[in-house]
Design an enzyme around this catalytic site. Structure first.
Site, PDB file in Angstrom:
ATOM      1  CG  ASP A   1      38.578 -13.144   7.791  1.00 19.74           C
ATOM      2  OD1 ASP A   1      37.650 -13.374   6.988  1.00 19.74           O
ATOM      3  OD2 ASP A   1      38.408 -12.537   8.864  1.00 19.74           O
TER       4      ASP A   1
ATOM      5  CE  LYS B   1      32.549 -14.008   3.368  1.00 18.16           C
ATOM      6  NZ  LYS B   1      33.354 -13.943   4.613  1.00 18.16           N
TER       7      LYS B   1
ATOM      8  CD  GLU C   1      33.840 -16.460   7.535  1.00 17.78           C
ATOM      9  OE1 GLU C   1      32.940 -16.061   8.306  1.00 17.78           O
ATOM     10  OE2 GLU C   1      33.975 -16.012   6.379  1.00 17.78           O
TER      11      GLU C   1
ATOM     12  CG  ASP D   1      31.802 -14.309  12.999  1.00 20.27           C
ATOM     13  OD1 ASP D   1      31.774 -13.059  13.065  1.00 20.27           O
ATOM     14  OD2 ASP D   1      32.407 -14.920  12.100  1.00 20.27           O
TER      15      ASP D   1
HETATM   16  P1  ADP Z   1      33.477  -8.968   8.730  1.00 19.74           P
HETATM   17  O1  ADP Z   1      33.632 -10.316   9.323  1.00 19.74           O
HETATM   18  O2  ADP Z   1      32.041  -8.594   8.492  1.00 19.74           O
HETATM   19  O3  ADP Z   1      34.319  -8.751   7.539  1.00 19.74           O
HETATM   20  P2  ADP Z   1      34.746  -7.739  11.115  1.00 19.74           P
HETATM   21  O4  ADP Z   1      34.765  -8.963  11.934  1.00 19.74           O
HETATM   22  O5  ADP Z   1      36.042  -7.093  10.843  1.00 19.74           O
HETATM   23  O6  ADP Z   1      33.997  -7.877   9.751  1.00 19.74           O
HETATM   24  O7  ADP Z   1      33.776  -6.701  11.849  1.00 19.74           O
HETATM   25  C1  ADP Z   1      33.570  -5.422  11.368  1.00 19.74           C
HETATM   26  C2  ADP Z   1      32.569  -4.726  12.254  1.00 19.74           C
HETATM   27  O8  ADP Z   1      33.096  -4.646  13.587  1.00 19.74           O
HETATM   28  C3  ADP Z   1      32.293  -3.299  11.811  1.00 19.74           C
HETATM   29  O9  ADP Z   1      30.900  -3.042  11.882  1.00 19.74           O
HETATM   30  C4  ADP Z   1      33.047  -2.480  12.844  1.00 19.74           C
HETATM   31  O10 ADP Z   1      32.465  -1.210  13.046  1.00 19.74           O
HETATM   32  C5  ADP Z   1      32.888  -3.342  14.072  1.00 19.74           C
HETATM   33  N1  ADP Z   1      33.893  -3.036  15.105  1.00 19.74           N
HETATM   34  C6  ADP Z   1      35.229  -3.046  14.978  1.00 19.74           C
HETATM   35  N2  ADP Z   1      35.818  -2.649  16.127  1.00 19.74           N
HETATM   36  C7  ADP Z   1      34.814  -2.380  17.007  1.00 19.74           C
HETATM   37  C8  ADP Z   1      34.758  -1.911  18.352  1.00 19.74           C
HETATM   38  N3  ADP Z   1      35.867  -1.617  19.042  1.00 19.74           N
HETATM   39  N4  ADP Z   1      33.542  -1.762  18.925  1.00 19.74           N
HETATM   40  C9  ADP Z   1      32.421  -2.025  18.242  1.00 19.74           C
HETATM   41  N5  ADP Z   1      32.399  -2.453  16.979  1.00 19.74           N
HETATM   42  C10 ADP Z   1      33.582  -2.624  16.358  1.00 19.74           C
HETATM   43 MG    MG Z   2      34.198 -12.192   9.634  1.00 15.13          MG
END
Ligand code: ADP
Ligand code: MG
Length: 596
Positions: free
Chosen positions: A11, A69, A164, A187
């Protein structure tokens, strides 16, 4: 290191990335040496050294690249905002300007991928060469190609680019759900929101609709919290802080936000935030929920939009993807939107990677698929108007079985209908396999009035018989399809099914375009004719509106743009409502005048 046929799943996220592999039949995400399964998608260029992930996060801001990205496969006109100077290459694609050199978004992404490849190799203790990489559903050809190039630059052969939401659905084990399940994939990551509605039939994915916002995510919540903290502590506004200060604050707010998913209250403490002054305050979950409410409402609008587009009132399952969906208030909101408790059986920030791992495992043969006996291995159907595949017997239907549908003539006085019998999982007839073709004759009738019933039946031996009946005369045409409908090899089934997964989103836009084109081809001449009859009675504004809408339809037809065409057809339909009503009125008048 020894070579092997592992295919890792990756991912490659805007904010975070992850890698895994199917090991001894189990899909696993692989952790780095510190035990983290998720790596920040950050790259830092420090002289000749390139750092990634958490190590890069600790480097000075000027040397770091985040969210690369967003730049992959993008040109100047695609980009609304980027916080650093950008250049453009000879083909117009964005390039990042670093203090000493220029790098392409592919090169930066390749650094992230190299680090993930290394994590996999360290953990598996063998070299890895092949990968499945996920991309957002809305990524266009240029963005997908750039992702693939990034993989190649990292020394990986990219076996598949997987969407995704499809990956997430695989991870949640939904490919084996009951027949025709409708699934919403919600998502919300760091910087983007995506909502997709999929239909799964016998392990095959069909995308019914998608929507999203590429500037909505957890980062926005961090910023809202930062503003709140500054307001409470009477420091300068975010814009007036120095870069290092605002980054320190944003990081603290991100942590506070994540903690608020588990605790009712958190303290934000930044000693010596500004000279001698400390920054200190308490945030509650209640005030956080209040702050993010407008964001949740934005996602709600898009969810409603996607349900409308998919023509659905309810769905069977909602799955949550992306770190931001860990927020309790968000989960409650999603439940209210869909009237269903979301399935949270997977880690939301790992689901996409896990799906890529599973797809990699299927491709490499590490995941042995169950072979079902006595079922149709692939869907059977006929080609309908516009080259679409119309399924009569879905894949995995137990045999013997029978199914039928009524068809009509597309043109007035048509005497014959060609029936192409197809097998496969793709939305367009041309992408499926033809098992046979024959023609049915029927009595001539005005457009849409002839009735031909088509029935497929498969006996115990897997022999498909197709029957076509002209319902007016009761005349039957019966054809036995000799090429076997059941007897296809596992490899053929495998390749057809994984193609349907791979092309699910392209297929959807082709189907949307075809459906809109058929509508446009019906509407345009009808509008012409109506204009000829009552055009003179319309006011200038309305005429202008109609001809503008007509032009939009014609232009988007020419441009092959599915969503634009769909929208334009709706506008034209709408703008001609008054005219259509006038036509009806006129026709009524004519009837009353004729009656003595
Ligand atoms: P992406 O798909 O954008 O690469 P992710 O799915 O990993 O990213 O999501 C990242 C986001 O999720 C960040 O903004 C992070 O702060 C938030 N996040 C991660 N864990 C938590 C949580 N426990 N509560 C709220 N937000 C969270
Ligand atoms: Mg993502």
């Amino acid at each position: 290191m020894a070579m092997n046929n592992d295919i890792i799943g990756i991912d490659l996220g805007t904010t975070n990335s992850a890698v895994g592999v199917v090991d001894s039949g189990f899909p696993l995400l692989l952790a780095d040496q510190e035990g983290h399964r998720i790596q920040p998608s950050v790259v830092a260029y420090m002289g000749d050294d390139v750092l990634t992930g958490r190590a890069a996060e600790r480097c000075p801001a000027e040397s770091r690249v985040r969210s690369v990205k967003r730049l992959l496969g993008r040109k100047r006109q695609d980009l609304t905002h980027w916080d650093r100077p950008l250049n453009y290459d000879a083909n117009g694609f964005a390039m990042l300007q670093l203090s000493e050199k220029e790098v392409s978004p592919e090169e930066v992404s390749a650094e992230i991928l190299k680090a993930l490849k290394k994590i996999a190799e360290d953990r598996l203790e063998r070299a890895v060469e092949r990968a499945v990489i996920t991309v957002p559903a809305y990524f266009n050809d240029a963005q997908r190609a750039a992702t693939k190039r990034a993989g190649e630059l990292a020394g990986l052969k990219v076996e598949r680019i997987l969407s995704e939401p499809t990956a997430a659905a695989l991870a949640y084990g939904l490919s084996s759900m009951g027949d025709a399940s409708k699934i919403a994939v919600y998502d919300l990551g760091g910087g983007t929101f995506d909502i997709s509605v999929l239909e799964i039939k016998g392990g095959v994915f069909h995308v019914l609709a998608t929507a999203g916002d590429t500037a909505l995510g957890g980062d926005d919540m961090d910023e809202l919290l930062a503003q709140r903290v500054l307001g409470k502590t009477q420091f300068d506004s975010l814009a007036d802080l120095e870069i290092s200060q605002s980054q320190r604050l944003m990081k603290a707010c991100q942590q506070a936000k994540e903690q608020l998913s588990d605790f009712e209250e958190v303290d934000v403490k930044l000693p010596f935030f500004s000279g001698e002054r400390h920054l200190e305050c308490t945030l509650t979950r209640g005030e956080f929920n209040e702050l993010i409410r407008p964001l949740l409402i934005k996602t709600e609008k898009l969810c409603r939009q996607v349900m409308l587009d998919a023509d659905l009132e309810t769905i069977d399952t909602v799955i949550l993807v992306g770190g931001s969906t860990r927020i309790p208030a968000l989960r409650a909101h999603v439940e209210a939107i869909f009237g269903k408790t979301p399935d949270t059986s997977q880690h939301p920030d790992e689901a996409v990677a896990l799906g890529a791992v599973i797809q990699g495992g299927i491709l490499s043969g590490a995941v042995q698929k169950m072979v079902l006996l006595d079922v149709t291995p692939l869907s059977l159907g006929v080609e309908t108007f516009g080259g679409l595949m119309n399924v009569l017997i879905p894949r995995n239907t137990t045999i013997p079985c029978k199914a039928g549908e009524m068809f009509t003539n597309a043109e007035t006085n048509q005497r014959k209908m060609a029936l192409r019998v197809l097998q496969g999982e793709r939305e367009m007839a041309k992408d499926n396999w033809q098992l046979g073709q024959f023609s049915v004759e029927f009595q001539s009738a005005p457009k849409g009035q002839a009735r031909v019933g088509v029935q497929f039946s498969i006996d115990e031996n897997g022999i498909l018989e197709v029957l076509a009946r002209d319902t007016v005369t009761g005349e039957d045409t019966v054809v036995e399809i000799t090429s076997a409908a059941v007897d296809v090899t596992d490899d053929q089934v495998e390749s057809m099914v994984s193609e349907s997964v791979e092309y699910a989103f392209e297929d959807m836009s082709e189907r949307v375009f075809t459906e809109a084109r058929l509508k446009a081809e019906e509407l345009l001449p009808a509008v012409e004719e109506a204009l000829a009859q009552v055009g003179a009675e319309l006011d200038a504004d309305m005429l202008r509106e109609i001809s503008q809408a007509k032009r939009e339809v014609e232009e988007s037809l020419g441009r092959n743009d599915a969503n634009a065409l769909k929208a334009a057809v709706q506008v034209l339909d709408h703008s001609t409502e008054v005219m259509a009503a006038m036509l009806v009125e006129k026709a009524m008048e004519a009837i009353t005048m004729e009656t003595p």
